[in-house]
Design an enzyme around this catalytic site. Structure first.
Site, mmCIF file in Angstrom:
data_model
loop_
_atom_site.group_PDB
_atom_site.id
_atom_site.type_symbol
_atom_site.label_atom_id
_atom_site.label_comp_id
_atom_site.label_asym_id
_atom_site.label_seq_id
_atom_site.Cartn_x
_atom_site.Cartn_y
_atom_site.Cartn_z
ATOM 1 N N ARG A 19 0.729 -1.579 -0.011
ATOM 2 C CA ARG A 19 0.271 0.168 -0.186
ATOM 3 C C ARG A 19 0.617 1.264 0.008
ATOM 4 O O ARG A 19 0.668 2.321 -0.525
ATOM 5 C CB ARG A 19 -0.929 -0.304 0.888
ATOM 6 C CG ARG A 19 -2.223 -0.548 1.162
ATOM 7 C CD ARG A 19 -2.963 -0.714 2.712
ATOM 8 N NE ARG A 19 -3.935 -1.925 2.150
ATOM 9 C CZ ARG A 19 -3.422 -2.392 3.374
ATOM 10 N NH1 ARG A 19 -3.253 -2.845 4.387
ATOM 11 N NH2 ARG A 19 -4.852 -3.443 3.244
ATOM 12 N N SER B 71 -2.710 -17.310 5.536
ATOM 13 C CA SER B 71 -4.101 -16.570 6.125
ATOM 14 C C SER B 71 -5.030 -16.934 6.694
ATOM 15 O O SER B 71 -6.347 -16.023 6.224
ATOM 16 C CB SER B 71 -4.380 -15.117 4.887
ATOM 17 O OG SER B 71 -4.570 -13.926 5.075
ATOM 18 N N CYS C 133 -7.836 -19.567 15.492
ATOM 19 C CA CYS C 133 -8.591 -19.523 16.116
ATOM 20 C C CYS C 133 -10.247 -20.046 15.810
ATOM 21 O O CYS C 133 -11.195 -20.490 16.390
ATOM 22 C CB CYS C 133 -9.396 -17.718 16.710
ATOM 23 S SG CYS C 133 -7.909 -17.379 16.754
ATOM 24 N N ASP D 277 3.749 -13.939 16.251
ATOM 25 C CA ASP D 277 3.844 -15.302 16.908
ATOM 26 C C ASP D 277 5.340 -15.665 17.201
ATOM 27 O O ASP D 277 5.758 -16.686 18.334
ATOM 28 C CB ASP D 277 3.085 -16.174 16.686
ATOM 29 C CG ASP D 277 1.793 -16.145 17.109
ATOM 30 O OD1 ASP D 277 1.083 -15.559 16.960
ATOM 31 O OD2 ASP D 277 0.697 -17.238 16.557
#
Length: 553
Positions: free
Chosen positions: A21, A38, A42, A283
């Site tokens: 961007r 992607s 969860c 992570d």
């Protein structure tokens, strides 16, 4: 400039998207050894349980989408085997063909994520033992459940994913035994709040084995036996291992990237490592507490996305920095919502804070419009008055309140500031004095020593020590007769002024009602009549009985 990102889940794709961007001049290449990118990790328990019907719903974007949208090349099933930072060269293995190739970079981003920790015990490599980390795991678990129609499951680990798996498997009619090595579920909660979650799990049929560790798995044609360190054996058809994750730091260590105190990659506020032109996000990287400034490791998708965006900004020349996190989390366990943000009482004590602690039991909206009780535990620093943390357990309205607390803590609010918030009110949504506002008011009073609070744990400790106390139950006599605090005398609030002369104002006095409000009124009366030290039990008799039961007293 050539930007190479290793890893393509939340953090890695966020780096590439933001960098693109900001610049059309970058050449952006992403490598990932997984075949899915992607994805919503969860959401895995909800696919296993059937709440999410299609696996594709958890993987809405693929490499072609990112190529078209952001002109970034994502190579899945490509594992980076080696990094030579001196020459800025990567050695990559195409896992589909076995072919080895090389690539170069100017800037490298490590978004290698984390891996489920599997304890090194016999039997964990069996086909009916599953991790819960990626889309392949989700597919394997649900396929097993659909195919084998199991009747019993063992879930090892009482964190977010473990509890959500326990819920979803129970909803599918499977008898679940949950094993947790700690004496409570959900380490991010204080023990008294976690006990409320445990009680709810038990009510829903989940069998809890707390303070237990798996020693060995014994597999036979008839099923699997889970042997615990205590010697107990649990029969099951399959096992879910959800005992936490470890950051994937192999490549980082290979090129001399420094690890932090948490074991994850150490980064500065711009997501830069100690190695020039190498960043780490998600992570694999540690963050830091917005409250204490000290390193913390909370591998959450929300944090990973934030880190990725910041790295993308910095790489393309923007002046920005990571401001830290509170470790805010929320999950649903059957019809109960559980949330926390900031420090727990235990953590605050470990960091040297002297705190005031409030248990506020209030409905999320008026009971005449279906309001249901939430238990809010909040704490503030006695020295500065700053709000340090909040935990909430309740069937509804929890998400709204925890986000208000998180926002307030992020901007350094004091307890008293909560009362002055101009929160939205209408009976379908909230009470006139919102539970957040009431929390701030009562916690501020406790901080100023105008209305000091006493936790049930503190009261029980005093009683055990034999401290001289006079305990007053201000509820109706009928309530007192059903159950009351040991050694308490019953003086309903309406009679307190008249009977105060029968009490000794020099002795430490403890008052309580059902949930805390009437107890505070009694506290004010006695203070105005000259009583030296008057405490109100935090959360009232309801919270006292909960804690007493939890401690098996």
């Amino acid at each position: 400039m050539k930007l190479v990102i290793i890893g393509s889940v939340a953090a890695g794709t966020s780096v590439g998207a933001k960098a693109r961007r900001n610049s059309e001049e970058l050449e952006i290449t992403v490598y990932d050894k997984d075949v899915d990118i992607s994805y919503s990790g969860c959401g895995i328990p909800y696919y296993v349980g059937g709440t999410v019907e299609a696996l594709d719903d958890l993987t809405p974007r693929n490499a072609a989408w990112f190529k078209k949208r952001y002109s970034m090349d994502i190579h899945t099933a490509h594992e980076v085997m080696n990094v030579d930072h001196e020459s800025k060269t990567l050695t990559i293995k195409n896992l589909a063909t076995g072919e080895t190739l090389t690539d170069t970079y100017d800037t490298l981003v490590l978004a290698t994520g984390a891996t489920s920790f599997i304890p090194p015990i016999n039997g964990v490599d069996a086909s009916n033992v599953f991790s819960v980390r990626n889309i392949r795991h989700a597919d394997a678990i649900r396929s097993f459940v659909d195919r084998e129609d199991p009747k019993q499951a063992v879930v090892v680990g009482g964190g977010f994913i473990g509890l959500e798996m326990a819920e979803q498997l129970t909803e599918r009619g499977i008898k679940v035994t949950l094993i947790e090595r700690l004496n409570q579920v959900m380490p991010p909660l204080d023990a008294d709040m976690a006990a409320r979650v445990s009680a709810h799990l038990a009510d829903k049929g989940v069998e809890l084995k707390l303070g237990e560790t798996v020693k060995e798995l014994h597999h036979a044609e008839a099923g699997t036996k889970v042997e615990l360190e205590s010697g107990e054996v649990v029969d099951t058809d399959f096992v879910i291992m959800s005992v936490g994750v470890r950051p994937n730091t192999t490549l980082a260590k290979q090129i001399g990237v420094e690890l932090g105190a948490t074991g994850a990659v150490k980064v500065n506020k711009q997501m830069q490592t100690n190695v020039q032109d190498v960043y780490a996000v998600g992570d694999v990287a540690e963050s830091f507490s917005l409250i204490t400034g000290k390193p913390i490791y909370r591998p959450l998708g929300s944090t990973a996305n934030k880190m990725g965006r910041i790295a993308g900004q910095v790489i393309t020349g923007e002046q920005t920095e990571h401001r830290g996190i509170l470790g805010t989390g929320i999950f649903k366990i059957f019809d109960l919502a559980v949330a926390q943000t900031g420090l727990t009482e235990k953590e605050a004590e470990e960091h040297g804070y002297e705190t005031a602690v409030l248990h506020n039991i209030k409905p999320d909206r008026p009971e005449y419009l279906g309001g249901k009780e939430m238990v809010i535990k909040a704490l503030a620093d006695k020295e500065s008055g700053r709000l340090l943390g909040a935990q909430i357990v309740g069937p509804q309205g929890v998400d709204k309140r925890i986000d208000v607390f998180a926002t307030a803590i992020s901007f350094g609010a004091k307890a008293e500031d909560l009362f002055h918030l101009d929160l939205a009110y209408a009976p379908p949504f909230a009470t006139t004095k919102d539970p957040v506002m009431y929390t701030g008011m009562a916690l501020h009073n406790a901080l100023t020593e105008k209305s000091p609070l006493l936790t049930p744990q503190q009261l029980l400790a005093w009683m055990k020590e034999g401290k001289a106390l006079q305990v007053i139950d201000t509820r109706a006599t009928s309530q007192y007769e059903k159950a009351h605090v040991d050694h308490a005398v019953n003086i309903p609030l309406g009679a307190l002024r008249e009977k105060a002369s029968t009490l000794d104002p020099s002795i430490v006095t403890v008052v309580y009602c059902n949930k805390g409000t009437t107890g505070n009124a009694a506290q004010n009366i006695l203070q105005n009549l000259g009583f030296d030290k008057v405490y109100n039990i935090s959360g009232g008799h309801k919270n006292y009985q909960h804690v007493k039961k939890q401690l098996d007293l």
